[in-house]
Write a protein that holds these residues in place. Structure first.
Motif, short mmCIF file in Angstrom:
data_model
loop_
_atom_site.label_atom_id
_atom_site.label_comp_id
_atom_site.label_asym_id
_atom_site.label_seq_id
_atom_site.Cartn_x
_atom_site.Cartn_y
_atom_site.Cartn_z
N UNK A 48 1.33 -1.42 0.20
CA UNK A 48 -0.10 -0.05 -0.18
C UNK A 48 0.72 1.34 -0.41
N UNK A 49 2.98 0.56 0.85
CA UNK A 49 2.27 2.40 1.12
C UNK A 49 4.00 1.64 1.66
N UNK A 50 4.75 2.65 2.03
CA UNK A 50 6.90 2.59 3.17
C UNK A 50 6.20 3.52 4.16
N UNK A 51 6.03 3.13 5.42
CA UNK A 51 6.20 3.94 5.72
C UNK A 51 7.67 4.49 5.85
N UNK A 52 8.65 6.06 6.94
CA UNK A 52 9.25 6.59 6.85
C UNK A 52 10.11 5.81 8.43
N UNK A 53 9.77 4.57 9.13
CA UNK A 53 10.36 3.95 9.32
C UNK A 53 11.33 2.47 8.14
N UNK A 54 10.84 3.09 7.08
CA UNK A 54 11.63 2.25 6.08
C UNK A 54 10.79 0.41 5.80
N UNK A 55 9.57 0.53 6.52
CA UNK A 55 8.69 -0.43 6.46
C UNK A 55 8.13 -0.24 5.11
N UNK A 56 7.86 -1.72 4.89
CA UNK A 56 6.11 -1.46 3.35
C UNK A 56 4.89 -1.87 3.99
N UNK A 57 3.81 -1.65 3.89
CA UNK A 57 2.66 -2.26 4.05
C UNK A 57 2.25 -2.54 3.78
N UNK A 58 1.70 -4.10 3.86
CA UNK A 58 1.45 -4.99 2.82
C UNK A 58 -0.09 -4.92 3.26
N UNK A 59 -1.07 -5.27 2.31
CA UNK A 59 -2.42 -5.81 2.18
C UNK A 59 -2.50 -6.79 1.68
N UNK A 60 -2.36 -7.85 2.30
CA UNK A 60 -2.59 -9.72 1.99
C UNK A 60 -4.14 -9.92 2.26
N UNK A 61 -4.93 -10.01 2.03
CA UNK A 61 -6.44 -9.30 0.87
C UNK A 61 -7.29 -10.05 2.64
N UNK A 62 -7.04 -10.17 4.05
CA UNK A 62 -7.79 -11.05 3.95
C UNK A 62 -7.70 -9.35 5.83
N UNK A 63 -8.23 -8.38 5.38
CA UNK A 63 -8.35 -7.44 5.84
C UNK A 63 -7.86 -6.43 6.73
N UNK A 64 -6.61 -6.86 7.09
CA UNK A 64 -5.37 -6.25 7.54
C UNK A 64 -3.99 -5.63 6.45
N UNK A 65 -3.72 -5.12 7.48
CA UNK A 65 -2.48 -4.34 6.73
C UNK A 65 -1.10 -4.86 7.71
N UNK A 66 -0.26 -4.54 7.40
CA UNK A 66 1.71 -5.79 7.88
C UNK A 66 2.17 -5.14 7.63
N UNK A 67 3.31 -4.52 8.70
CA UNK A 67 4.01 -4.07 8.38
C UNK A 67 5.95 -4.55 8.01
N UNK A 68 6.29 -4.94 6.96
CA UNK A 68 7.39 -5.77 6.53
C UNK A 68 8.43 -4.99 5.72
N UNK A 69 9.76 -5.34 6.56
CA UNK A 69 11.00 -3.95 5.71
C UNK A 69 10.85 -4.21 4.63
N UNK A 70 10.77 -3.30 3.92
CA UNK A 70 10.53 -3.22 2.56
C UNK A 70 12.85 -3.36 1.99
N UNK A 71 12.78 -4.13 1.89
CA UNK A 71 13.82 -4.62 1.30
C UNK A 71 13.84 -5.70 0.34
N UNK A 72 14.83 -6.41 -0.48
CA UNK A 72 14.92 -7.55 -0.93
C UNK A 72 15.24 -8.75 0.08
N UNK A 73 15.48 -8.57 0.52
CA UNK A 73 15.71 -9.48 2.03
C UNK A 73 14.69 -10.12 2.51
#
Length: 95
Positions: A41-66
């Motif tokens: 959905x976006x990336x926050x200023x902490x460097x974490x991707x806000x990801x929507x897995x289509x389950x009604x919630x959003x999750x923050x995951x580090x926005x890196x190729x790792x």
């Protein structure tokens, strides 16, 4: 992961926003997302991707190729239901 500068966070946002992603294996804290495709959905200023897995919630995951791998749009169509998530431009009526 260190806290990114403003310019680094903006670059991450441009690189990851609206991409279909999958969490890479090998991270025990994200095993619940194994084989699921989500949309950034976006990336926050902490460097974490806000990801929507289509389950009604959003999750923050580090926005890196790792942690994340981009899934081509053609492959994501069968695995991501855009009508099931809460991040729609014009959501359907509820009720």
């Amino acid at each position: 992961m260190r806290f990114p500068t403003y310019d680094e966070a903006e670059a991450l946002k441009r690189a990851w926003t609206d991409k279909f992603v999958r969490v890479k294996p090998g991270h025990a804290e994200y095993e619940r997302f194994a084989n699921k495709v989500g949309r950034v959905v976006t990336v926050n200023y902490g460097g974490r991707a806000i990801v929507d897995f289509a389950d009604g919630a959003w999750y923050d995951v580090p926005a890196t190729d790792a942690y994340l791998e981009v899934v081509p749009d053609a492959d994501a169509k069968d695995k991501f239901d855009v009508t099931a998530n809460s991040a729609q431009k014009l959501p359907g009526r509820q009720g």
